[in-house]
Design a protein around this motif. Sequence first.
Motif, PDB file in Angstrom:
ATOM      1  N   UNK A   1       0.789  -1.227   0.000  1.00 27.42           N
ATOM      2  CA  UNK A   1       0.000   0.000   0.000  1.00 27.42           C
ATOM      3  C   UNK A   1       0.821   1.278   0.000  1.00 27.42           C
ATOM      4  N   UNK A   2       1.947   1.268  -0.692  1.00 25.08           N
ATOM      5  CA  UNK A   2       2.788   2.457  -0.776  1.00 25.08           C
ATOM      6  C   UNK A   2       3.760   2.628   0.372  1.00 25.08           C
ATOM      7  N   UNK A   3       3.700   1.743   1.367  1.00 23.30           N
ATOM      8  CA  UNK A   3       4.646   1.775   2.484  1.00 23.30           C
ATOM      9  C   UNK A   3       5.718   0.722   2.223  1.00 23.30           C
ATOM     10  N   UNK A   4       6.970   1.153   2.272  1.00 21.58           N
ATOM     11  CA  UNK A   4       8.097   0.244   2.060  1.00 21.58           C
ATOM     12  C   UNK A   4       8.677  -0.180   3.402  1.00 21.58           C
ATOM     13  N   UNK A   5       8.989  -1.472   3.497  1.00 24.91           N
ATOM     14  CA  UNK A   5       9.681  -2.020   4.665  1.00 24.91           C
ATOM     15  C   UNK A   5      11.045  -2.511   4.195  1.00 24.91           C
ATOM     16  N   UNK A   6      12.093  -1.951   4.768  1.00 25.12           N
ATOM     17  CA  UNK A   6      13.462  -2.328   4.433  1.00 25.12           C
ATOM     18  C   UNK A   6      14.060  -2.955   5.692  1.00 25.12           C
ATOM     19  N   UNK A   7      14.409  -4.245   5.613  1.00 23.39           N
ATOM     20  CA  UNK A   7      14.859  -4.980   6.785  1.00 23.39           C
ATOM     21  C   UNK A   7      16.187  -5.672   6.510  1.00 23.39           C
ATOM     22  N   UNK A   8      17.241  -5.325   7.268  1.00 23.09           N
ATOM     23  CA  UNK A   8      18.491  -6.063   7.142  1.00 23.09           C
ATOM     24  C   UNK A   8      18.350  -7.435   7.809  1.00 23.09           C
ATOM     25  N   UNK A   9      19.132  -8.382   7.358  1.00 25.22           N
ATOM     26  CA  UNK A   9      19.125  -9.733   7.923  1.00 25.22           C
ATOM     27  C   UNK A   9      20.476 -10.058   8.539  1.00 25.22           C
ATOM     28  N   UNK A  10      20.453 -11.026   9.464  1.00 22.96           N
ATOM     29  CA  UNK A  10      21.681 -11.573  10.000  1.00 22.96           C
ATOM     30  C   UNK A  10      21.841 -12.969   9.402  1.00 22.96           C
ATOM     31  N   UNK A  11      23.049 -13.296   8.983  1.00 25.18           N
ATOM     32  CA  UNK A  11      23.347 -14.604   8.421  1.00 25.18           C
ATOM     33  C   UNK A  11      23.654 -15.550   9.578  1.00 25.18           C
ATOM     34  N   UNK A  12      22.712 -16.446   9.876  1.00 29.03           N
ATOM     35  CA  UNK A  12      22.859 -17.381  10.993  1.00 29.03           C
ATOM     36  C   UNK A  12      23.493 -18.698  10.565  1.00 29.03           C
ATOM     37  N   UNK A  13      24.048 -18.747   9.375  1.00 27.78           N
ATOM     38  CA  UNK A  13      24.763 -19.940   8.924  1.00 27.78           C
ATOM     39  C   UNK A  13      23.910 -20.862   8.073  1.00 27.78           C
ATOM     40  N   UNK A  14      24.519 -21.949   7.672  1.00 27.00           N
ATOM     41  CA  UNK A  14      23.905 -22.893   6.742  1.00 27.00           C
ATOM     42  C   UNK A  14      22.612 -23.492   7.267  1.00 27.00           C
ATOM     43  N   UNK A  15      22.577 -23.848   8.527  1.00 27.75           N
ATOM     44  CA  UNK A  15      21.400 -24.524   9.082  1.00 27.75           C
ATOM     45  C   UNK A  15      20.225 -23.583   9.329  1.00 27.75           C
ATOM     46  N   UNK A  16      20.487 -22.362   9.745  1.00 27.73           N
ATOM     47  CA  UNK A  16      19.409 -21.441  10.122  1.00 27.73           C
ATOM     48  C   UNK A  16      19.098 -20.395   9.059  1.00 27.73           C
ATOM     49  N   UNK A  17      20.030 -20.119   8.167  1.00 24.23           N
ATOM     50  CA  UNK A  17      19.793 -19.155   7.097  1.00 24.23           C
ATOM     51  C   UNK A  17      19.766 -17.717   7.588  1.00 24.23           C
ATOM     52  N   UNK A  18      19.049 -16.875   6.865  1.00 24.62           N
ATOM     53  CA  UNK A  18      18.978 -15.449   7.194  1.00 24.62           C
ATOM     54  C   UNK A  18      17.804 -15.181   8.132  1.00 24.62           C
ATOM     55  N   UNK A  19      18.053 -14.365   9.151  1.00 28.93           N
ATOM     56  CA  UNK A  19      17.042 -13.983  10.126  1.00 28.93           C
ATOM     57  C   UNK A  19      16.911 -12.468  10.117  1.00 28.93           C
ATOM     58  N   UNK A  20      15.675 -11.945  10.038  1.00 28.42           N
ATOM     59  CA  UNK A  20      15.494 -10.493   9.995  1.00 28.42           C
ATOM     60  C   UNK A  20      15.934  -9.808  11.287  1.00 28.42           C
ATOM     61  N   UNK A  21      16.552  -8.642  11.141  1.00 27.81           N
ATOM     62  CA  UNK A  21      16.905  -7.795  12.276  1.00 27.81           C
ATOM     63  C   UNK A  21      15.798  -6.743  12.405  1.00 27.81           C
ATOM     64  N   UNK A  22      14.691  -7.151  13.006  1.00 25.91           N
ATOM     65  CA  UNK A  22      13.496  -6.318  13.090  1.00 25.91           C
ATOM     66  C   UNK A  22      13.782  -4.963  13.749  1.00 25.91           C
ATOM     67  N   UNK A  23      14.700  -4.949  14.717  1.00 22.78           N
ATOM     68  CA  UNK A  23      14.998  -3.700  15.423  1.00 22.78           C
ATOM     69  C   UNK A  23      15.629  -2.650  14.511  1.00 22.78           C
TER      70      UNK A  23
END
Length: 59
Positions: free
Chosen positions: A12-34
Amino acid sequence: MKSVSVALEEIGGIFKVTPDVNAGTNEGFTPLIEHRVETHFDTPEELGQAILEAFTKAR
């Protein structure tokens, strides 16, 4: 070398830009919501700047 990721979502015209942390092969990328930015960007340059800033916070 470790990969970094940034998620970009638009609703709806609002953009959300979220960096991720790379938690490795088993867990993948996790959003840094803060560090998420949610806003309406007036220009493509503002959106681009927010994405570049998110990459500096991704780990």
